[in-house]
Each structure stands twice: as structure tokens, then as C-alpha cells.
Design an enzyme around this catalytic site. Sequence first.
Site, PDB file in Angstrom:
ATOM      1  N   ARG A  14     -25.383  -3.924  56.693  1.00 20.26           N
ATOM      2  CA  ARG A  14     -24.895  -3.347  55.426  1.00 20.26           C
ATOM      3  C   ARG A  14     -26.066  -2.979  54.522  1.00 20.26           C
ATOM      4  O   ARG A  14     -25.961  -2.090  53.681  1.00 20.26           O
ATOM      5  CB  ARG A  14     -24.010  -4.359  54.687  1.00 20.26           C
ATOM      6  CG  ARG A  14     -22.751  -4.746  55.417  1.00 20.26           C
ATOM      7  CD  ARG A  14     -21.871  -5.622  54.584  1.00 20.26           C
ATOM      8  NE  ARG A  14     -21.551  -4.990  53.303  1.00 20.26           N
ATOM      9  CZ  ARG A  14     -20.636  -5.483  52.462  1.00 20.26           C
ATOM     10  NH1 ARG A  14     -19.986  -6.583  52.764  1.00 20.26           N
ATOM     11  NH2 ARG A  14     -20.377  -4.881  51.329  1.00 20.26           N
ATOM     12  N   ILE A  26     -27.047 -16.990  39.428  1.00 20.45           N
ATOM     13  CA  ILE A  26     -26.210 -15.795  39.315  1.00 20.45           C
ATOM     14  C   ILE A  26     -24.881 -15.970  40.028  1.00 20.45           C
ATOM     15  O   ILE A  26     -23.816 -15.757  39.451  1.00 20.45           O
ATOM     16  CB  ILE A  26     -26.952 -14.548  39.860  1.00 20.45           C
ATOM     17  CG1 ILE A  26     -28.264 -14.315  39.090  1.00 20.45           C
ATOM     18  CG2 ILE A  26     -26.036 -13.327  39.810  1.00 20.45           C
ATOM     19  CD1 ILE A  26     -28.078 -13.958  37.624  1.00 20.45           C
ATOM     20  N   ARG A  61     -17.151  -3.879  47.860  1.00 19.14           N
ATOM     21  CA  ARG A  61     -16.966  -4.177  46.431  1.00 19.14           C
ATOM     22  C   ARG A  61     -17.446  -3.020  45.560  1.00 19.14           C
ATOM     23  O   ARG A  61     -16.785  -2.655  44.582  1.00 19.14           O
ATOM     24  CB  ARG A  61     -17.726  -5.447  46.075  1.00 19.14           C
ATOM     25  CG  ARG A  61     -17.780  -5.723  44.601  1.00 19.14           C
ATOM     26  CD  ARG A  61     -18.621  -6.932  44.251  1.00 19.14           C
ATOM     27  NE  ARG A  61     -18.796  -7.032  42.816  1.00 19.14           N
ATOM     28  CZ  ARG A  61     -17.851  -7.421  41.983  1.00 19.14           C
ATOM     29  NH1 ARG A  61     -16.671  -7.749  42.461  1.00 19.14           N
ATOM     30  NH2 ARG A  61     -18.068  -7.467  40.685  1.00 19.14           N
ATOM     31  N   LYS A 110     -30.096   0.756  48.547  1.00 23.33           N
ATOM     32  CA  LYS A 110     -28.650   0.692  48.819  1.00 23.33           C
ATOM     33  C   LYS A 110     -27.874   0.584  47.512  1.00 23.33           C
ATOM     34  O   LYS A 110     -26.925   1.323  47.271  1.00 23.33           O
ATOM     35  CB  LYS A 110     -28.335  -0.516  49.687  1.00 23.33           C
ATOM     36  CG  LYS A 110     -26.850  -0.893  49.726  1.00 23.33           C
ATOM     37  CD  LYS A 110     -26.557  -2.140  50.507  1.00 23.33           C
ATOM     38  CE  LYS A 110     -26.704  -3.422  49.779  1.00 23.33           C
ATOM     39  NZ  LYS A 110     -25.576  -3.854  48.959  1.00 23.33           N
ATOM     40  N   ASN A 111     -28.313  -0.338  46.632  1.00 26.98           N
ATOM     41  CA  ASN A 111     -27.530  -0.622  45.426  1.00 26.98           C
ATOM     42  C   ASN A 111     -27.676   0.454  44.358  1.00 26.98           C
ATOM     43  O   ASN A 111     -27.045   0.361  43.310  1.00 26.98           O
ATOM     44  CB  ASN A 111     -27.901  -2.003  44.857  1.00 26.98           C
ATOM     45  CG  ASN A 111     -27.379  -3.099  45.752  1.00 26.98           C
ATOM     46  OD1 ASN A 111     -26.549  -2.852  46.634  1.00 26.98           O
ATOM     47  ND2 ASN A 111     -27.867  -4.304  45.565  1.00 26.98           N
ATOM     48  N   CYS A 127     -15.985 -12.736  47.552  1.00 29.91           N
ATOM     49  CA  CYS A 127     -16.645 -12.669  48.850  1.00 29.91           C
ATOM     50  C   CYS A 127     -17.291 -14.030  49.061  1.00 29.91           C
ATOM     51  O   CYS A 127     -17.110 -14.961  48.287  1.00 29.91           O
ATOM     52  CB  CYS A 127     -17.688 -11.549  48.884  1.00 29.91           C
ATOM     53  SG  CYS A 127     -19.106 -11.904  47.853  1.00 29.91           S
ATOM     54  N   ARG A 172     -16.664 -13.016  42.178  1.00 33.54           N
ATOM     55  CA  ARG A 172     -16.943 -11.622  41.833  1.00 33.54           C
ATOM     56  C   ARG A 172     -15.897 -11.016  40.878  1.00 33.54           C
ATOM     57  O   ARG A 172     -15.202 -10.058  41.199  1.00 33.54           O
ATOM     58  CB  ARG A 172     -17.063 -10.755  43.095  1.00 33.54           C
ATOM     59  CG  ARG A 172     -17.919 -11.285  44.207  1.00 33.54           C
ATOM     60  CD  ARG A 172     -19.381 -11.465  43.912  1.00 33.54           C
ATOM     61  NE  ARG A 172     -20.097 -10.243  43.695  1.00 33.54           N
ATOM     62  CZ  ARG A 172     -20.700  -9.541  44.658  1.00 33.54           C
ATOM     63  NH1 ARG A 172     -20.612  -9.942  45.898  1.00 33.54           N
ATOM     64  NH2 ARG A 172     -21.377  -8.445  44.369  1.00 33.54           N
ATOM     65  N   ASP A 207     -30.923 -11.507  44.908  1.00 28.50           N
ATOM     66  CA  ASP A 207     -30.859 -10.942  46.271  1.00 28.50           C
ATOM     67  C   ASP A 207     -32.070 -11.329  47.115  1.00 28.50           C
ATOM     68  O   ASP A 207     -32.041 -11.151  48.333  1.00 28.50           O
ATOM     69  CB  ASP A 207     -30.731  -9.416  46.227  1.00 28.50           C
ATOM     70  CG  ASP A 207     -29.385  -8.986  45.651  1.00 28.50           C
ATOM     71  OD1 ASP A 207     -29.229  -7.798  45.335  1.00 28.50           O
ATOM     72  OD2 ASP A 207     -28.494  -9.856  45.503  1.00 28.50           O
TER      73      ASP A 207
HETATM   74  C1  EPZ Z   1     -24.762  -6.042  42.048  1.00 29.41           C
HETATM   75  O1  EPZ Z   1     -23.503  -6.655  42.259  1.00 29.41           O
HETATM   76  C2  EPZ Z   1     -25.371  -5.860  43.436  1.00 29.41           C
HETATM   77  N1  EPZ Z   1     -24.497  -5.016  44.240  1.00 29.41           N
HETATM   78  C3  EPZ Z   1     -25.551  -7.224  44.097  1.00 29.41           C
HETATM   79  O2  EPZ Z   1     -26.211  -6.998  45.351  1.00 29.41           O
HETATM   80  C4  EPZ Z   1     -26.453  -8.075  43.212  1.00 29.41           C
HETATM   81  O3  EPZ Z   1     -26.591  -9.366  43.797  1.00 29.41           O
HETATM   82  C5  EPZ Z   1     -25.823  -8.211  41.826  1.00 29.41           C
HETATM   83  O4  EPZ Z   1     -25.622  -6.883  41.261  1.00 29.41           O
HETATM   84  C6  EPZ Z   1     -26.687  -9.004  40.854  1.00 29.41           C
HETATM   85  O5  EPZ Z   1     -27.929  -8.407  40.736  1.00 29.41           O
HETATM   86  C7  EPZ Z   1     -24.485  -3.672  44.020  1.00 29.41           C
HETATM   87  O6  EPZ Z   1     -25.172  -3.157  43.159  1.00 29.41           O
HETATM   88  C8  EPZ Z   1     -23.596  -2.865  44.915  1.00 29.41           C
HETATM   89  P1  EPZ Z   1     -22.848  -8.427  38.744  1.00 29.41           P
HETATM   90  P2  EPZ Z   1     -22.445  -6.776  41.033  1.00 29.41           P
HETATM   91  O7  EPZ Z   1     -21.599  -7.822  38.227  1.00 29.41           O
HETATM   92  O8  EPZ Z   1     -22.543  -5.613  40.145  1.00 29.41           O
HETATM   93  C9  EPZ Z   1     -20.696 -12.241  37.080  1.00 29.41           C
HETATM   94  C10 EPZ Z   1     -26.621  -7.312  47.632  1.00 29.41           C
HETATM   95  O9  EPZ Z   1     -26.917  -8.317  48.327  1.00 29.41           O
HETATM   96  N2  EPZ Z   1     -19.689 -11.293  36.545  1.00 29.41           N
HETATM   97  O10 EPZ Z   1     -24.145  -8.122  38.052  1.00 29.41           O
HETATM   98  O11 EPZ Z   1     -21.129  -7.115  41.604  1.00 29.41           O
HETATM   99  C11 EPZ Z   1     -20.607 -12.334  38.598  1.00 29.41           C
HETATM  100  O12 EPZ Z   1     -19.618 -13.278  38.972  1.00 29.41           O
HETATM  101  C12 EPZ Z   1     -25.555  -7.430  46.568  1.00 29.41           C
HETATM  102  O13 EPZ Z   1     -27.164  -6.178  47.764  1.00 29.41           O
HETATM  103  C13 EPZ Z   1     -18.720 -11.787  35.683  1.00 29.41           C
HETATM  104  O14 EPZ Z   1     -18.693 -12.984  35.385  1.00 29.41           O
HETATM  105  O15 EPZ Z   1     -23.030  -8.057  40.283  1.00 29.41           O
HETATM  106  C14 EPZ Z   1     -21.975 -12.780  38.975  1.00 29.41           C
HETATM  107  O16 EPZ Z   1     -22.034 -14.181  38.830  1.00 29.41           O
HETATM  108  C15 EPZ Z   1     -24.954  -8.816  46.488  1.00 29.41           C
HETATM  109  N3  EPZ Z   1     -17.776 -10.935  35.205  1.00 29.41           N
HETATM  110  C16 EPZ Z   1     -22.878 -12.131  37.923  1.00 29.41           C
HETATM  111  O17 EPZ Z   1     -22.016 -11.745  36.849  1.00 29.41           O
HETATM  112  C17 EPZ Z   1     -17.766  -9.598  35.521  1.00 29.41           C
HETATM  113  O18 EPZ Z   1     -16.882  -8.863  35.044  1.00 29.41           O
HETATM  114  C18 EPZ Z   1     -23.601 -10.900  38.395  1.00 29.41           C
HETATM  115  O19 EPZ Z   1     -22.615  -9.989  38.839  1.00 29.41           O
HETATM  116  C19 EPZ Z   1     -18.763  -9.115  36.405  1.00 29.41           C
HETATM  117  C20 EPZ Z   1     -19.720  -9.978  36.889  1.00 29.41           C
END
Ligand code: EPZ
Length: 453
Positions: A415, A345, A108, A38-39, A132, A137, A323
Amino acid sequence: MTALSLPSLATDLSKAQPELQITGGRRLEGELRVDGAKNSALVLMAACLLTRDQIRLRNVPPLTDIVGMGEMLQSLGGQVSREANSLVLDGSGIHSTTAPYELVNSLRASFFCIGPLLARMGMAKVPLPGGCKIGTRPVEEHVKGLKALGAQVTIEHGVVTAVVPGRGQRLRGGRIYFDCPSVGATETLMMAAVLAEGETVMANAAQEPEVADLAGLLIAMGARIRGAGTQTITITGVERLHGADYAVIPDRIEAGTLLLAAAITRSRLRVTPVITDHLGAVLTKLEAAGCRLEHDGVGMTIEASDIQAVDLRTQPFPAFPTDLQAPFMSLLATARGTSVVTENIFENRMQHVAELQRMGAAIRLQSNIAFIEGVAQLSGAPVQGTDLRASAAMVLAGLAAEGVTSVRGLEYLDRGYAGLEHKLASVGACIQRIGGGPAPAERDLLTQGSSAA
Ligand code: EPZ
């Protein structure tokens, strides 16, 4: 007027909310197939904005999030159609640079479109995705990176507006240093940089397999990328990209979830396909917990009898993935001994603890650290999934629990897992979906063979 009596009210409520009804305690046996990731699929779909040519993505899972991303691309003028387990995407008709709030708010990942849209059109207006249940996020890493590529970016009234200054100008390559290795920011900026003028170096980039998969598609489209899947990614921009025919990698999180279904029911199952490099930390923890694993080059056979406690700390890839934190916690709730699980995370990804406690799990929560004392037997109960992976965790717990567990929150589960109940029933689980009609297969929006309006 007759007041609704409780039974009818309860009946009305159960009609409104579909649930999975699980009778636990069954051994599983057989083979489970893993769908496309999915991701990965979601972000690969966004790459269609980068070219006027057609892109075919194979091994795309039939998930509600995929429908959501299809709606996003169609709102911008793209065409998306489903042909068996492939999607055919056509970005030639992209005419809008403004993404609708309700689509970004519900998915998102659609925010990631800001990168390719800006690179293709010179402008993009995309609402902030908002938080969320698992966290706020933020997207400042995405914004910071777009500015480093020469874009003028403002945020007003909840909308991010990015513009490439000068008429018909291109983004220009630059150096991006991520404060945190954000998966989405790395992917968004890769899709912006591939059409930028000059070289871009992204340091402290996310190393998840889905990042490398996006690079695989972009390279197939003619992009010049080195280092995807490592901490430093170097991109040399090109003038234009062409179409491609590309297969999405298997979903490592679904694979881990299905392996955990075998472990929690003390069964022997074959899960296929599994790319071991994508699940290293998880496989190591399953073996430490007492599972026997054997990879045959394509699939993984897992056998579990006695499960021991293990400690988990979620971190960016290649460490243990956030995840699979909730699904693995369900297993640890039935293990011998006490486990410590730390979520590093997301700030609010322990909501499944309260639901597991309802099933008799002995868990003490201290901020983002859970202390889990394994119990001999969980007991079935009505429980609520609070996010995609928490819903999967409750299904796993239900497979092991004594008696009947009813899991609500299927709008989250659907989802990320296509027909999970059918897969589990095919290997002997007693599980069925009741109320709320059939699982939401993809709507006719992504109709067979014909592109939607
Ligand atoms: C991706 O989300 C995945 N979603 C998430 O999967 C997954 O949990 C996550 O990566 C971490 O591996 C998709 O790929 C669609 P991040 P993403 O930006 O890109 C912080 C699922 O269950 N952060 O790597 O949104 C953030 O708050 C979903 O399939 C900042 O601080 O995750 C978080 O604590 C849930 N500033 C951490 O980084 C930013 O500008 C990881 O977020 C961006 C992120």
C-alpha cells in the site's frame, strides 16, 4: 477423502500468502530513489472532483492505495489513467454523490472525498471509514468543519450525509477550530472551502508537508490560500477552479525508511530526493543515534557504524512522525543502550513490538510506551506485518538479523512502498518475494494512456 497432511497444508498456506524472504547481515551500498508521496498523491487525486478540467499529477507512486483512490473517483464518474509516472484525472463526468462502502472501508483516505464532492455537487453521502488496526480513526473533526461551512450533516446507518441547504447554493466561508490537528480533516476542509462563498479561517490546522502540497495544487488550480503548512490557514473562496499540471512531493516516510535501511545495516547509502525540511525531526534523531548525514542539495548520504540509543515521542509535524515510529524502533532494537519510544498519535500502533520480540529484541511495553534495550544481534524468524509501517519495520529488522527472516503482510507493505524488495536488492540486500505471484503493479484499471470506463 484424504485429510490434508501438515506439510501439504503448510505448502498450501505458503502458496496463499506471499512473503519477503530476507537473509540478513549484508552491508548495503549505492543509491536509492524515493518515489512520490503516497499521503500527498491520494488527497491530490481527490482534488480532481473540484473542476471539470483535466488535472495531470506527476511523480505519482505505483501503489495499491493509488489504485484504490482511482476506483473511488471512477465510481463517482471520474476518469483516471496512468501515463508513465503521471496520472491524468478528469472530473468532468462526475455524476454520483454517493461513495461506495466497500471502497471507503478499504481505503480511509477516500473519505476525504466528502469535502470536494460536497463543494462541487452540493451533496455527498460517504460511509464512515471505520477503524483500522492502529486505531478507531474518528472523523468528527471533518464533520464539525463541514457544519462550520454551512453544510447540514447527518450520520445514519454508518453513512455521513452532507447537504448544502438551498438549491444551487454554495458552502459559505466560516471559522474552523480543530481540537486536534488532523491531517485528513485539514485537507478535506481545504477542498471544501476553496469553492465556498467568502473567507474561511482554519485554526490549529495540521502542518504536515502533504497539507502544503495540496495547497500547492489547489493554488495552481486558481484557489486563494494563505498559511498552508502553518497552524492557521486562510482561504478566500472562488467561483470555479481550472485544471493544472502538478508534481507530487517526494515521500518523506519512504525516504526515512530507506535512510533507516542504511542505519540498521551499518552501511553508507545515498537516498534521493530528500527534502530536509520534511524530515527535520527524523534527521536529528538519526544524527543523535550516531549516523553521519550529508545533504547535497538533492539527495542525502547517510553513513552508520555504531548506533546509540535515543528516545522518541511521536507528535504532529514538525515533531517526530508516527509513520516512522515502527521503522525507527527496528533500528533501536540493535542500538547500544536503552531507548524509550512513546506513541502519542494512534492508540494501537505498537503491534510490531511482539514481532520484533520474536526476532530477539528486548522490548518491554507499558501501554503506548516501549522500553527498548538494544541487543548485539537480532535473529531471523517468520514474522507478520500488522500495518503498513509495521511491515516496513519487519523488513528493516530482517536486513540486520542473523539468518533468514520471512515477512508476511505484504498486502499492507504494497500500500505504501512500491517495489521495496527491488530497491533494497539493488544495493546489495539478499531479499526476494516468494509465493502469491508478482508484486501488485497497478492493474489495467489505470491503463497506459487510455482512460478507464
Ligand atoms: C494521515 O492519516 C495519514 N494518512 C497517516 O498515514 C498518518 O499516520 C496520519 O495522517 C498522522 O500523521 C493519509 O494521509 C492518507 P489524522 P489521518 O486525522 O488524516 C485523531 C500511513 O501509514 N483524530 O491526522 O487519518 C486520530 O484518531 C498512514 O501512511 C481525531 O481524534 O490522521 C489520530 O489519533 C497511517 N478526530 C490523530 O487524530 C478526527 O476527527 C491523527 O489522525 C480525526 C483524527
